[in-house]
Design an enzyme around this catalytic site. Structure first.
Site, PDB file in Angstrom:
ATOM      1  N   CYS A 212       0.850  -1.194   0.000  1.00  0.00           N
ATOM      2  CA  CYS A 212       0.000   0.000   0.000  1.00  0.00           C
ATOM      3  C   CYS A 212       0.893   1.253   0.000  1.00  0.00           C
ATOM      4  O   CYS A 212       1.636   1.481  -0.935  1.00  0.00           O
ATOM      5  CB  CYS A 212      -0.971  -0.038   1.174  1.00  0.00           C
ATOM      6  SG  CYS A 212      -2.347   1.139   1.011  1.00  0.00           S
TER       7      CYS A 212
ATOM      8  N   HIS B 151      -3.787  -4.576  -0.555  1.00  0.00           N
ATOM      9  CA  HIS B 151      -3.396  -5.218   0.696  1.00  0.00           C
ATOM     10  C   HIS B 151      -3.443  -6.732   0.516  1.00  0.00           C
ATOM     11  O   HIS B 151      -4.514  -7.325   0.593  1.00  0.00           O
ATOM     12  CB  HIS B 151      -4.337  -4.809   1.830  1.00  0.00           C
ATOM     13  CG  HIS B 151      -4.140  -3.416   2.318  1.00  0.00           C
ATOM     14  ND1 HIS B 151      -3.214  -3.097   3.284  1.00  0.00           N
ATOM     15  CD2 HIS B 151      -4.732  -2.248   1.961  1.00  0.00           C
ATOM     16  CE1 HIS B 151      -3.256  -1.786   3.516  1.00  0.00           C
ATOM     17  NE2 HIS B 151      -4.160  -1.257   2.718  1.00  0.00           N
TER      18      HIS B 151
ATOM     19  N   GLU C   3      -2.577  -8.978   2.553  1.00  0.00           N
ATOM     20  CA  GLU C   3      -2.999  -9.602   3.810  1.00  0.00           C
ATOM     21  C   GLU C   3      -4.512  -9.532   4.016  1.00  0.00           C
ATOM     22  O   GLU C   3      -5.056 -10.189   4.908  1.00  0.00           O
ATOM     23  CB  GLU C   3      -2.272  -8.956   5.000  1.00  0.00           C
ATOM     24  CG  GLU C   3      -2.769  -7.590   5.423  1.00  0.00           C
ATOM     25  CD  GLU C   3      -2.291  -6.431   4.562  1.00  0.00           C
ATOM     26  OE1 GLU C   3      -2.560  -5.276   4.926  1.00  0.00           O
ATOM     27  OE2 GLU C   3      -1.653  -6.678   3.517  1.00  0.00           O
TER      28      GLU C   3
END
Length: 211
Positions: free
Chosen positions: A79, A184, A186
């Site tokens: 990011c 992102h 994750e």
């Protein structure tokens, strides 16, 4: 071992949790000297570019990251962390970045709602369609974004993925051992986890080679 860089502007715990699920050994550190001991590095980030660069500089991470990547050590920016890899950003003024990827960070120019938030699709660059980093990744896979600014890479060969949001923008970059993801991973379900796994395998290969 992967060092997750803590400079006060990162979504650290979610990244650490994702690596734990993948059984990739990692640690969170706010000490630049620890990067020398790591086999790979992750630079997360949320917030404003200028403030984040100030924090990196205050903690001494900026030059240390540059030095460690120069040895061939894999680095992943996530990011805002991806944006910091570039030469400069025009978010709330003009700010210099780490200069690891040639290009700049600019605001969306679209009639669509900004920030660009939610799930969107990836287009895999022709340069990387057979690369190990894109193993298990296909065109039109969805990942999760939250951002108002995006990267404009000077060299098309540095573009790993692109995405459409009123305009085509660079959603991931790669230049040798340096890579970044605007989204992102994750928070991007199986696709994001696959990409983190691929990065982890890149780190493992560097470890085996003695770098």
């Amino acid at each position: 071992m992967i060092a997750i860089i803590d400079y006060g502007a990162g979504n650290l715990r979610n990244v650490k949790h994702a690596l734990d699920l993948l059984e990739l050994k990692s640690f969170i550190t706010d000490n630049p000297d620890d990067l020398s001991e790591a086999k790979g590095m992750i630079l997360p980030g949320v917030g404003a570019f200028g403030h984040a660069m100030e924090r990196l500089q205050e903690k001494g991470f900026d030059q240390k990251i540059i030095n460690e990547t120069a040895t061939g050590k894999p680095l992943l920016g996530i990011c805002l962390g991806m944006q910091l890899l570039f030469d400069k950003s025009y978010e709330h003024g003009e700010h210099d970045g780490l200069g690891l990827i040639s290009g700049e960070i600019v605001r969306f120019e679209t009639d669509l709602k900004v920030p660009h938030m939610g799930w969107n699709q990836l287009v895999v660059s022709e340069y990387y369609k057979d690369h190990s980093i894109t193993q298990g990744i296909q065109n039109d896979n969805y990942v999760y974004f939250v951002h108002s600014y995006f990267a404009k890479a000077d060299d098309e060969q540095d573009v790993l993925f692109s995405t459409d949001y009123g305009q085509r923008f660079t959603s991931a970059v790669m230049k040798e051992n340096v890579m970044g993801m605007q989204f992102h991973p994750e928070k991007s379900s199986k696709v994001g986890m696959q990409l983190l796994k691929n990065f982890g395998e890149m780190v493992t290969r560097e470890d085996i080679s003695g770098n």
